[in-house]
Scaffold this active site. Structure first.
Site, PDB file in Angstrom:
ATOM      1  N   ARG A 239       0.847  -1.185   0.000  1.00  0.00           N
ATOM      2  CA  ARG A 239       0.000   0.000   0.000  1.00  0.00           C
ATOM      3  C   ARG A 239       0.888   1.243   0.000  1.00  0.00           C
ATOM      4  O   ARG A 239       1.840   1.348   0.778  1.00  0.00           O
ATOM      5  CB  ARG A 239      -0.932   0.024   1.213  1.00  0.00           C
ATOM      6  CG  ARG A 239      -2.079  -0.993   1.154  1.00  0.00           C
ATOM      7  CD  ARG A 239      -3.081  -0.619   0.065  1.00  0.00           C
ATOM      8  NE  ARG A 239      -4.213  -1.535  -0.007  1.00  0.00           N
ATOM      9  CZ  ARG A 239      -4.279  -2.568  -0.832  1.00  0.00           C
ATOM     10  NH1 ARG A 239      -3.257  -2.846  -1.628  1.00  0.00           N
ATOM     11  NH2 ARG A 239      -5.372  -3.328  -0.870  1.00  0.00           N
ATOM     12  N   GLU A 268      -3.751   7.177  -5.835  1.00  0.00           N
ATOM     13  CA  GLU A 268      -3.912   6.405  -7.074  1.00  0.00           C
ATOM     14  C   GLU A 268      -5.256   6.728  -7.710  1.00  0.00           C
ATOM     15  O   GLU A 268      -6.281   6.709  -7.015  1.00  0.00           O
ATOM     16  CB  GLU A 268      -3.804   4.904  -6.773  1.00  0.00           C
ATOM     17  CG  GLU A 268      -2.436   4.515  -6.240  1.00  0.00           C
ATOM     18  CD  GLU A 268      -2.316   3.058  -5.854  1.00  0.00           C
ATOM     19  OE1 GLU A 268      -1.196   2.589  -5.635  1.00  0.00           O
ATOM     20  OE2 GLU A 268      -3.373   2.382  -5.773  1.00  0.00           O
ATOM     21  N   HIS A 287       0.335  -0.196 -10.146  1.00  0.00           N
ATOM     22  CA  HIS A 287      -0.460  -1.099  -9.301  1.00  0.00           C
ATOM     23  C   HIS A 287      -0.906  -2.339 -10.083  1.00  0.00           C
ATOM     24  O   HIS A 287      -2.089  -2.684 -10.132  1.00  0.00           O
ATOM     25  CB  HIS A 287      -1.685  -0.365  -8.738  1.00  0.00           C
ATOM     26  CG  HIS A 287      -2.185  -0.971  -7.447  1.00  0.00           C
ATOM     27  ND1 HIS A 287      -2.656  -0.213  -6.399  1.00  0.00           N
ATOM     28  CD2 HIS A 287      -2.297  -2.262  -7.045  1.00  0.00           C
ATOM     29  CE1 HIS A 287      -3.040  -1.007  -5.415  1.00  0.00           C
ATOM     30  NE2 HIS A 287      -2.833  -2.263  -5.787  1.00  0.00           N
TER      31      HIS A 287
END
Length: 321
Positions: A239, A268, A287
């Site tokens: 994270r 994000e 990601h």
């Protein structure tokens, strides 16, 4: 029964679909949903079930969607859901653990090998003609580093952390593991449970594998970075907010650590103001560590099984206990 998928495009693109949910009721799929409460509430409406990955599910959203009985988080991490509020309102929340274990661990080493062997740099050099003009049968456009014998520091020892440790051992690395619940019987010649302080000081590679909590927000801050080796590599596939990005940017620019490789960032999609965006010794991927074709197929199957178990009165992978 009405089912709403709030952010379905990342998981299901041209190669997959949400048709498996149709047998349970009427389904509405939104590719993306902006992180705005009014929009979230409008889209959920009177639905009984919502599937969500990144859209915040707050107490206020739940109060404004009184028919909601089930929140299916289409990922392992569930920090976007106020699980205490859900429990208080008798809303079941489930997640999908384990679907990306192998993919994420493999991606850690894709990033690490990129840092240590610099395949992209070598390829670009060859394509520019540097090898053609070289008199030797090989040349070194950049430094090369082997992993055998190096110390891999793993922070967080759940499924992905453990799989990463197995791969590290296959490369001949020695393991320094920090977890809140160490089990001394798991220690071996190659694996030692250590404090964070010891991990920061000794590890050649530090890989983050912990969920985001209030306690570990910005755990990798200026002080942590200053305690690491100047030759250390920092990898984050967990994270983004685990790392203080401004502190990392400063550490990379002044050489406090050698390099970083991140598959996640604090905001994000990435903000144009992200301080890491233009730093050469910081690799950033969007990601995607979890997103192999095989993992996305398994994720869809697991989402369907979770909902089916809930409807049968025996919910699994419940996080709102």
């Amino acid at each position: 029964m009405k089912i709403v998928v709030l952010d379905g495009h990342t998981i299901v693109q041209d190669d997959l679909n949400w048709d498996g949910l149709k047998k349970f009721g009427q389904i509405t799929v939104y590719d993306q949903t902006p992180y705005e409460e009014d929009v979230t509430v409008e889209r959920i409406g009177d639905a009984d079930v919502v599937m969500v990955s990144k859209v915040p599910m707050t107490a206020s959203v739940m109060d404004r969607c009184p028919n909601l009985r089930y929140i299916g988080v289409t990922a392992t991490g569930y920090n976007i859901v106020d699980v205490n509020a859900a429990k208080a309102r008798n809303i079941i929340v489930t997640n999908v653990p384990g679907y990306g274990t192998d993919a994420v661990a493999e991606f850690v080493f894709a990033l690490l090998l990129h840092l240590t062997r610099q395949i992209g740099v070598c390829n670009e050099s060859v394509k520019k003609g540097d090898w053609i003009s070289c008199k030797d049968f090989c040349y070194l456009p950049c430094n090369q580093m082997s992993l055998n014998g190096k110390y891999m520091g793993i922070i967080g020892f759940g499924q992905i952390g453990r799989r990463t440790a197995q791969l590290a051992e296959a490369f001949g690395m020695k393991l320094l593991v920090y977890t809140r619940h160490p089990k001394k019987e798991e220690e071996s010649e190659n694996l030692t449970f250590v404090t964070l302080e010891e991990l920061y000081q000794k590890a050649d590679v530090i890989s983050l594998h912990c969920p985001l909590t209030e306690e570990n927000y910005h755990m990798i801050d200026k002080n942590a970075l200053e305690r690491m080796k100047k030759t250390a590599f920092l990898i984050n596939t967990s994270r983004g907010p685990l790392i203080d990005e401004q502190a990392l940017a400063e550490a990379l620019l002044k050489g406090s650590i050698q390099a970083a490789a991140l598959d996640v960032v604090e905001q994000e999609p990435m903000s144009p103001e992200c301080p890491l965006k233009e730093i050469d010794n910081c690799i950033i991927t969007p990601h995607i560590a979890w997103a192999s074709n095989e993992c996305r197929e398994l994720l869809i199957e697991s989402i369907i099984k979770n909902l089916e178990a809930f409807l049968n009165g025996a919910p699994v992978h419940v996080v709102s206990k």
